[in-house]
Design a protein around this motif. Structure first.
Motif, PDB file in Angstrom:
ATOM      1  N   GLY A 101      69.049   1.155   5.725  1.00  0.00           N
ATOM      2  CA  GLY A 101      68.896  -0.966   6.080  1.00  0.00           C
ATOM      3  C   GLY A 101      68.645  -1.573   4.717  1.00  0.00           C
ATOM      4  N   ASN A 102      67.619  -0.321   3.086  1.00  0.00           N
ATOM      5  CA  ASN A 102      67.562  -1.291   2.146  1.00  0.00           C
ATOM      6  C   ASN A 102      68.220  -2.389   1.695  1.00  0.00           C
ATOM      7  OD1 ASN A 102      65.160  -0.239   2.706  1.00  0.00           O
ATOM      8  ND2 ASN A 102      65.283   1.443   0.972  1.00  0.00           N
ATOM      9  N   VAL A 103      67.920  -2.589   0.716  1.00  0.00           N
ATOM     10  CA  VAL A 103      68.877  -3.618   0.552  1.00  0.00           C
ATOM     11  C   VAL A 103      68.809  -3.576  -0.841  1.00  0.00           C
ATOM     12  CG1 VAL A 103      69.026  -6.500  -0.726  1.00  0.00           C
ATOM     13  CG2 VAL A 103      67.637  -5.979   1.090  1.00  0.00           C
ATOM     14  N   ARG A 104      70.538  -3.142  -1.287  1.00  0.00           N
ATOM     15  CA  ARG A 104      70.680  -2.980  -3.067  1.00  0.00           C
ATOM     16  C   ARG A 104      71.784  -4.047  -3.541  1.00  0.00           C
ATOM     17  NH1 ARG A 104      73.560   2.316  -1.942  1.00  0.00           N
ATOM     18  NH2 ARG A 104      71.298   4.473  -1.787  1.00  0.00           N
ATOM     19  N   THR A 105      71.054  -3.823  -4.960  1.00  0.00           N
ATOM     20  CA  THR A 105      71.867  -4.761  -5.688  1.00  0.00           C
ATOM     21  C   THR A 105      72.647  -4.629  -6.399  1.00  0.00           C
ATOM     22  OG1 THR A 105      71.337  -7.290  -6.672  1.00  0.00           O
ATOM     23  CG2 THR A 105      69.610  -5.224  -6.646  1.00  0.00           C
ATOM     24  N   ALA A 106      73.689  -5.756  -7.192  1.00  0.00           N
ATOM     25  CA  ALA A 106      74.199  -4.630  -8.668  1.00  0.00           C
ATOM     26  C   ALA A 106      74.860  -5.871  -9.358  1.00  0.00           C
ATOM     27  CB  ALA A 106      75.671  -3.814  -7.886  1.00  0.00           C
ATOM     28  N   LEU A 107      74.321  -5.959 -11.203  1.00  0.00           N
ATOM     29  CA  LEU A 107      75.374  -7.395 -11.460  1.00  0.00           C
ATOM     30  C   LEU A 107      77.078  -6.448 -11.717  1.00  0.00           C
ATOM     31  CD1 LEU A 107      74.817  -9.612 -13.060  1.00  0.00           C
ATOM     32  CD2 LEU A 107      74.453  -8.236 -14.847  1.00  0.00           C
ATOM     33  N   LEU A 145      66.100  -2.450  -3.593  1.00  0.00           N
ATOM     34  CA  LEU A 145      64.648  -2.841  -3.551  1.00  0.00           C
ATOM     35  C   LEU A 145      64.672  -3.112  -2.097  1.00  0.00           C
ATOM     36  CD1 LEU A 145      67.232  -7.014  -4.282  1.00  0.00           C
ATOM     37  CD2 LEU A 145      65.836  -5.186  -5.863  1.00  0.00           C
ATOM     38  N   GLY A 146      64.457  -1.715  -1.598  1.00  0.00           N
ATOM     39  CA  GLY A 146      63.426  -1.459  -0.479  1.00  0.00           C
ATOM     40  C   GLY A 146      63.867  -2.678   0.749  1.00  0.00           C
ATOM     41  N   GLY A 147      62.840  -3.057   1.003  1.00  0.00           N
ATOM     42  CA  GLY A 147      62.787  -3.937   2.655  1.00  0.00           C
ATOM     43  C   GLY A 147      62.163  -3.492   3.672  1.00  0.00           C
ATOM     44  N   LEU A 148      62.641  -3.982   4.905  1.00  0.00           N
ATOM     45  CA  LEU A 148      62.195  -3.111   5.823  1.00  0.00           C
ATOM     46  C   LEU A 148      63.129  -3.630   7.197  1.00  0.00           C
ATOM     47  CD1 LEU A 148      59.372  -6.604   6.624  1.00  0.00           C
ATOM     48  CD2 LEU A 148      58.400  -4.592   5.773  1.00  0.00           C
ATOM     49  N   GLN A 149      64.313  -2.311   6.678  1.00  0.00           N
ATOM     50  CA  GLN A 149      65.644  -1.933   7.879  1.00  0.00           C
ATOM     51  C   GLN A 149      66.318  -3.145   8.036  1.00  0.00           C
ATOM     52  OE1 GLN A 149      61.779  -0.079   8.204  1.00  0.00           O
ATOM     53  NE2 GLN A 149      62.665   0.651   6.209  1.00  0.00           N
ATOM     54  N   ALA A 177      70.296 -15.047  -0.954  1.00  0.00           N
ATOM     55  CA  ALA A 177      69.324 -14.748  -2.498  1.00  0.00           C
ATOM     56  C   ALA A 177      69.401 -15.941  -3.045  1.00  0.00           C
ATOM     57  CB  ALA A 177      69.754 -14.021  -2.988  1.00  0.00           C
ATOM     58  N   SER A 178      68.293 -16.583  -3.105  1.00  0.00           N
ATOM     59  CA  SER A 178      68.532 -17.678  -4.101  1.00  0.00           C
ATOM     60  C   SER A 178      67.404 -17.794  -4.944  1.00  0.00           C
ATOM     61  CB  SER A 178      68.725 -19.408  -3.126  1.00  0.00           C
ATOM     62  OG  SER A 178      69.626 -19.474  -2.686  1.00  0.00           O
ATOM     63  N   GLY A 179      67.049 -17.783  -6.572  1.00  0.00           N
ATOM     64  CA  GLY A 179      65.834 -17.834  -7.484  1.00  0.00           C
ATOM     65  C   GLY A 179      65.666 -16.779  -7.010  1.00  0.00           C
ATOM     66  N   HIS A 180      64.296 -16.834  -6.723  1.00  0.00           N
ATOM     67  CA  HIS A 180      63.676 -15.245  -6.104  1.00  0.00           C
ATOM     68  C   HIS A 180      63.501 -14.387  -5.168  1.00  0.00           C
ATOM     69  CE1 HIS A 180      60.922 -18.415  -4.874  1.00  0.00           C
ATOM     70  NE2 HIS A 180      59.992 -17.353  -3.882  1.00  0.00           N
ATOM     71  N   LEU A 181      64.152 -16.169  -4.362  1.00  0.00           N
ATOM     72  CA  LEU A 181      63.933 -15.688  -2.790  1.00  0.00           C
ATOM     73  C   LEU A 181      64.330 -14.644  -2.336  1.00  0.00           C
ATOM     74  CD1 LEU A 181      62.493 -15.664  -0.096  1.00  0.00           C
ATOM     75  CD2 LEU A 181      63.961 -17.784   0.467  1.00  0.00           C
ATOM     76  N   LEU A 182      64.681 -13.261  -1.691  1.00  0.00           N
ATOM     77  CA  LEU A 182      65.308 -12.959  -0.534  1.00  0.00           C
ATOM     78  C   LEU A 182      64.757 -12.743   1.024  1.00  0.00           C
ATOM     79  CD1 LEU A 182      65.875  -8.945  -2.932  1.00  0.00           C
ATOM     80  CD2 LEU A 182      67.707 -10.891  -2.103  1.00  0.00           C
ATOM     81  N   ALA A 183      67.005 -12.895   2.056  1.00  0.00           N
ATOM     82  CA  ALA A 183      66.253 -12.562   3.269  1.00  0.00           C
ATOM     83  C   ALA A 183      67.081 -12.423   3.736  1.00  0.00           C
ATOM     84  CB  ALA A 183      65.601 -14.037   3.094  1.00  0.00           C
ATOM     85  N   GLY A 184      67.054 -11.298   5.047  1.00  0.00           N
ATOM     86  CA  GLY A 184      67.323 -10.598   6.204  1.00  0.00           C
ATOM     87  C   GLY A 184      66.855 -10.208   6.999  1.00  0.00           C
ATOM     88  N   ARG A 185      67.952 -10.205   7.765  1.00  0.00           N
ATOM     89  CA  ARG A 185      66.756  -9.490   9.042  1.00  0.00           C
ATOM     90  C   ARG A 185      66.170  -7.463   8.916  1.00  0.00           C
ATOM     91  NH1 ARG A 185      70.945 -10.630  11.717  1.00  0.00           N
ATOM     92  NH2 ARG A 185      70.325 -12.212  13.791  1.00  0.00           N
ATOM     93  N   THR A 186      65.480  -8.133  10.330  1.00  0.00           N
ATOM     94  CA  THR A 186      64.659  -6.399   9.521  1.00  0.00           C
ATOM     95  C   THR A 186      64.815  -5.906  10.856  1.00  0.00           C
ATOM     96  OG1 THR A 186      62.421  -8.047  10.732  1.00  0.00           O
ATOM     97  CG2 THR A 186      62.750  -8.366   8.429  1.00  0.00           C
ATOM     98  N   ALA A 187      64.474  -4.569  10.999  1.00  0.00           N
ATOM     99  CA  ALA A 187      64.172  -4.452  12.119  1.00  0.00           C
ATOM    100  C   ALA A 187      62.877  -5.091  13.258  1.00  0.00           C
ATOM    101  CB  ALA A 187      63.895  -2.783  11.754  1.00  0.00           C
ATOM    102  N   GLY A 188      63.513  -5.211  14.428  1.00  0.00           N
ATOM    103  CA  GLY A 188      62.626  -5.623  15.352  1.00  0.00           C
ATOM    104  C   GLY A 188      64.058  -7.422  15.568  1.00  0.00           C
ATOM    105  N   GLY A 189      64.437  -7.383  14.321  1.00  0.00           N
ATOM    106  CA  GLY A 189      65.319  -8.339  14.992  1.00  0.00           C
ATOM    107  C   GLY A 189      64.660 -10.315  14.262  1.00  0.00           C
ATOM    108  N   GLN A 190      63.123  -9.794  13.564  1.00  0.00           N
ATOM    109  CA  GLN A 190      63.316 -11.366  13.106  1.00  0.00           C
ATOM    110  C   GLN A 190      63.354 -10.833  11.714  1.00  0.00           C
ATOM    111  OE1 GLN A 190      61.319  -8.710  14.220  1.00  0.00           O
ATOM    112  NE2 GLN A 190      59.564  -9.205  15.537  1.00  0.00           N
TER     113      GLN A 190
END
Length: 867
Positions: A733-739, A754-758, A765-778
């Motif tokens: 569930g970790n977030v990865r990125t590549a250019l 980039l790690g994350g919350l599973q 992704a926009s600007g500095h912000l990343l967001a996605g579903r975590t373990a628990g659904g939030q």
């Protein structure tokens, strides 16, 4: 049709064969309510005690509906899990600013210059006790010194407040305007005179996690393909109803492979065992106790038959509805007595297959329309805000042309499509609803989407359903679970994954040149639009664009002239079964910033007919290159990339083949710093890509990126001179990125974890912000490089979306399980935080409802169960 279901006590004058709903009278002697076979002794009942064999369950006492959910107090989740604000109402009250009149009432000068009645805003008894305490603490000679000290403190307080206000204006005014635009506009028109009501902040709106209704083909499809979303919804306290179309009777052998040959077939008993297993699994998810008792009731359906309705007594917001139709008994072979055969007209009616333990005693059969009407009646009664179903177009394997999923799964989902369309069209007194489709058997061929802890939780629930310990906790001779899967409860690695068949796009929120915001999601089978004009305008919506049949998930793209184009797919049914069709459509703003859009224009489909690839095209990926050329790309049924490019005169070229094999999910596309368009698609092993050699040129050849395997949803964004991809690490569930850069062909660099919350699913992704579903659904978010991930309380449908609003603000949005838009924002600076989430528009529930709070690949051996 909204008044068709009147509860089990109503009569239908037309009789059972043409009954108009749930309201047909059940015979108490034959169709009465049954308690679970092994009720727990001493458990406190949420409803008054009654003789379950004499009175059918009446649901909510005010509505008298058989499918009604309980009063509000039984279903609200804990506040911290769903509240859209950072503090509960009690904390908000404690942080309430003091009024100027209250300060005067407490100051020493005010105490000597005016009687207590001069400050009516302050409680006299409280004010007096405070004055006495201060006098005792100072003594008589300290009054003047205390007054001077108090004045100095007030001046310092006011000076500090001015500094804080100045800082907030500089750093957060954009966020404030984004989130509270309507409220600010309302206040601009009010008098400047003090308003006591305005001085007291309103209590935060009660949480609304929505109402979930799942429709699945067989008992256990929900556990395999909709979990952990199912468990998240139950844990949040949402009303959850699961509807099972068939009994899943298979060959009637409830045994593992070692005893299958010596076990006598008994289809009604095997259907009962599967029901017992489902009840145990849901009870465990909801209460931790698999033996928690159920109330079992017979309810007439709108299709003229009867359904069994099970209500979990400890958590009455959890319901199971058993329609008990025959299953196909085979994944892909021709089986006329099936949902597929009924859909295609090979049989006029499909018979029931009643489980041996069901309280339903009268066999029945349904025509195609009666199945649809039965589902419409269920939708009318439960009024869901989120509808979950299986994938209606899973495709075929290119080599064998066999279905990639069970025919019951996707033909059952097509019945859901018809029912939701009829419900949206004919029932007006209802809330908006969103639809989420789930991939089936194909999950076993894809990288694992769940982290080990989530996968273990999912497997534990499947183990409960499979009745691994063989203890007769349900007191049923048929058995307490599905022994056919007990050898391998996880199925074909299905317990390791969950994938959405559609709705994974992260570019449905967009901004315009005036810093206005636009959000586009599918509600009620139409594209809903929410709009905020400029940085301080009022939010409007949801407004539904004309045109029905829209599939979950849309994408937006800004055009060179400042207008926004919206793309999606649309399903049509036609007069004949073979007329089923999915096609790509788009609509465009008539003017930049205008709220009017063109009618939906069809780009057609690269598939010739539904029989070839079961209309299996993905949602479109859309981008504009440096010349202003617009293009749309889909994955076709043969797992290759297809696309159409708009010509300078506005017409569209043909569907071109761009190659690629083993593609899954939807393609992602973006434009690099040189204006070259790049397209990417996930395979079961890696990621492949295409790029234009120069802007305006055709796409080049498919190219292997060399990236490791990834879970399905990809997100692409043009930045740093190239295109940056975001994706998830399998089994983590970790977030990865590549250019990815395109000069001289595709090149990959800066691969980073980039790690994350599973969690699982799309990452925005926009600007500095990343967001996605975590373990628990939030929703989880990272607001800056190196910052710890934060978790919000929101459960949501599909994927989040974000966009830059101007140069210094990033906006983020989700649609909750209540089918309502929620927005937040953050300054695009280091060490930023998200502002509190704000709902847009009114609560999504009719006033008459209680406040809402929000459900195999065949193994070797003879005729296994169909999950």
């Amino acid at each position: 049709m909204s008044d068709s279901w009147q509860g089990p006590g109503a009569r239908d004058p037309q009789g059972p064969s043409t009954g108009s709903g749930w309201g047909q009278q059940a015979r108490p002697s034959e169709q009465g309510q049954q308690p679970d076979r092994a009720p727990r002794q001493g458990r406190q009942q949420p409803y008054p005690a009654r003789d379950a064999r004499q009175q059918p369950y009446q649901g909510h006492p005010q509505e008298q509906h058989a499918y009604a959910h309980p009063p509000r107090q039984h279903v609200h989740p804990p506040r911290q899990h769903v509240h859209p604000h950072p503090h509960p109402p009690e904390q908000a009250h404690q942080a309430e600013p003091r009024t100027e009149s209250a300060e005067r009432a407490e100051a020493p000068e005010a105490q000597t210059a005016a009687p207590e009645t001069a400050a009516p805003e302050v409680d006299a008894e409280t004010s007096g006790s405070r004055r006495q305490a201060r006098r005792r603490a100072r003594g008589k000679d300290g009054v003047r010194d205390g007054a001077r000290d108090g004045a100095r403190r007030r001046r310092r307080r006011r000076g500090g407040l001015l500094k804080v206000v100045a800082f907030c204006v500089v750093t957060a005014v954009g966020s404030l305007i984004l989130l509270r635009g309507n409220e600010l506009l309302d206040r601009l028109g009010t008098s400047t005179a003090p308003d006591k009501a305005a001085e007291t902040p309103a209590a935060p709106e009660p949480p609304d996690p929505g109402r979930v209704l799942q429709v699945i083909a067989h008992p256990d499809d929900d556990l395999y393909f909709m979990n952990p979303d199912l468990r998240y919804s139950i844990s949040a306290g949402s009303p959850v109803t699961s509807v099972y179309l068939t009994s899943g009777e298979a060959d009637g052998i409830n045994a593992g492979s070692a005893k299958a040959a010596t076990t006598k077939p008994d289809k009604p008993a095997y259907a009962e065992a599967r029901q017992n297993g489902i009840r145990a699994a849901y009870a465990k998810m909801a209460t931790g106790d698999r033996g928690s008792p159920w109330t079992r009731t017979v309810v007439p359906t709108k299709g003229g038959g009867h359904a069994e309705v099970d209500v979990l007594m400890a958590k009455p917001q959890v319901n199971l509805v058993w329609l008990q139709l025959r299953e196909a008994g085979t994944v892909y072979e021709t089986a006329p007595n099936s949902l597929h055969g009924l859909w295609d007209g090979k049989i006029p009616r499909l018979d029931s297959m009643l489980a041996s333990g069901t309280p339903v005693k009268q066999p029945f059969s349904y025509s195609k329309d009666q199945v649809v009407q039965t589902l419409v009646g269920i939708l009318e009664q439960y009024r869901p805000t989120t509808v979950r179903s299986q994938d209606p177009t899973p495709g075929r394997y290119p080599g064998t042309k066999r279905y990639t999923d069970h025919q019951d799964h996707f033909y059952g989902a097509r019945f859901v499509q018809l029912a939701t369309a009829a419900y949206a069209k004919d029932v007006t007194d209802r809330p908006h609803f969103a639809v989420q489709n789930y991939a089936g058997y194909i999950n076993g061929s894809l990288p694992s989407a769940l982290d080990p802890d989530e996968a273990k939780e999912k497997l534990d629930i499947l183990g409960t359903y499979a009745w691994l310990d063989r203890q007769n906790h349900c007191n049923s001779p048929a058995g307490c679970g599905d022994l056919k899967i007990s050898d391998q409860p996880g199925g074909n690695r299905w317990s390791d994954s969950i994938n959405y068949a559609r709705g994974t796009s992260t570019n449905w929120l967009t901004s315009d040149a005036q810093q206005g915001l636009w959000a586009f999601k599918v509600l009620d089978g139409q594209v809903a639009v929410w709009h905020r004009a400029g940085p301080a305008g009022r939010w409007k919506g949801p407004d539904l664009l004309p045109g029905t049949g829209m599939d979950p998930g849309v994408s937006t793209v800004p055009l060179a002239d400042g207008r926004t184009a919206v793309f999606g797919t649309r399903t049509s049914f036609g007069a004949k079964p073979t007329d089923y069709r999915r096609e790509v459509v788009h609509a465009v703003q008539k003017q930049p910033g205008a709220e009017q859009f063109t009618e939906w224009q069809s780009l057609g489909t690269p598939e010739t007919a539904d029989e070839n690839w079961t209309s299996d095209i993905s949602a479109p990926g859309v981008s504009v290159d440096g010349t202003g050329q617009l293009a749309a790309y889909v994955r076709d049924g043969a797992a290759g990339l297809r696309g159409r490019v708009q010509q300078p005169d506005g017409s569209w070229g043909p569907w071109e083949k761009y190659g690629g094999t083993d593609l899954h999910g939807s393609p992602a596309t973006a434009t690099d710093g040189a204006g070259r368009r790049m397209v990417f698609a996930a395979t079961s092993k890696s990621v492949v890509g295409w790029t234009q050699p120069t802007p305006g040129a055709p796409l080049g050849q498919v190219t292997a990126t060399g990236l490791p395997d990834t879970t399905l949803p990809l997100t692409a964004d043009g930045r740093e001179g190239g295109v940056r991809l975001w994706f998830r690490k399998p089994g983590s569930g970790n977030v990865r990125t590549a250019l990815i850069t395109g000069e001289g062909g595709l090149k990959v660099s800066q691969m980073t974890d980039l790690g994350g919350l599973q969690g699982f699913g799309s990452v925005t992704a926009s600007g500095h912000l990343l967001a996605g579903r975590t373990a628990g659904g939030q929703l989880g978010s990272e607001a800056g490089s190196g910052r710890p991930w934060e978790r919000s309380p929101l459960l949501f449908v599909g994927a989040p979306s974000s966009t830059m609003t101007g140069k210094g603000l990033v906006s983020l949005a989700v649609v909750g399980l209540d089918a309502r838009l929620y927005v937040t924002s953050s300054a695009d600076v280091p060490n930023a935080h998200l502002a509190p989430w704000q709902p847009v528009g009114p609560r999504n529930a009719p006033p008459s409802l209680p406040s809402p709070v929000s459900p195999t690949s065949p193994a070797s051996g003879p005729a296994p169960a169909a999950p």
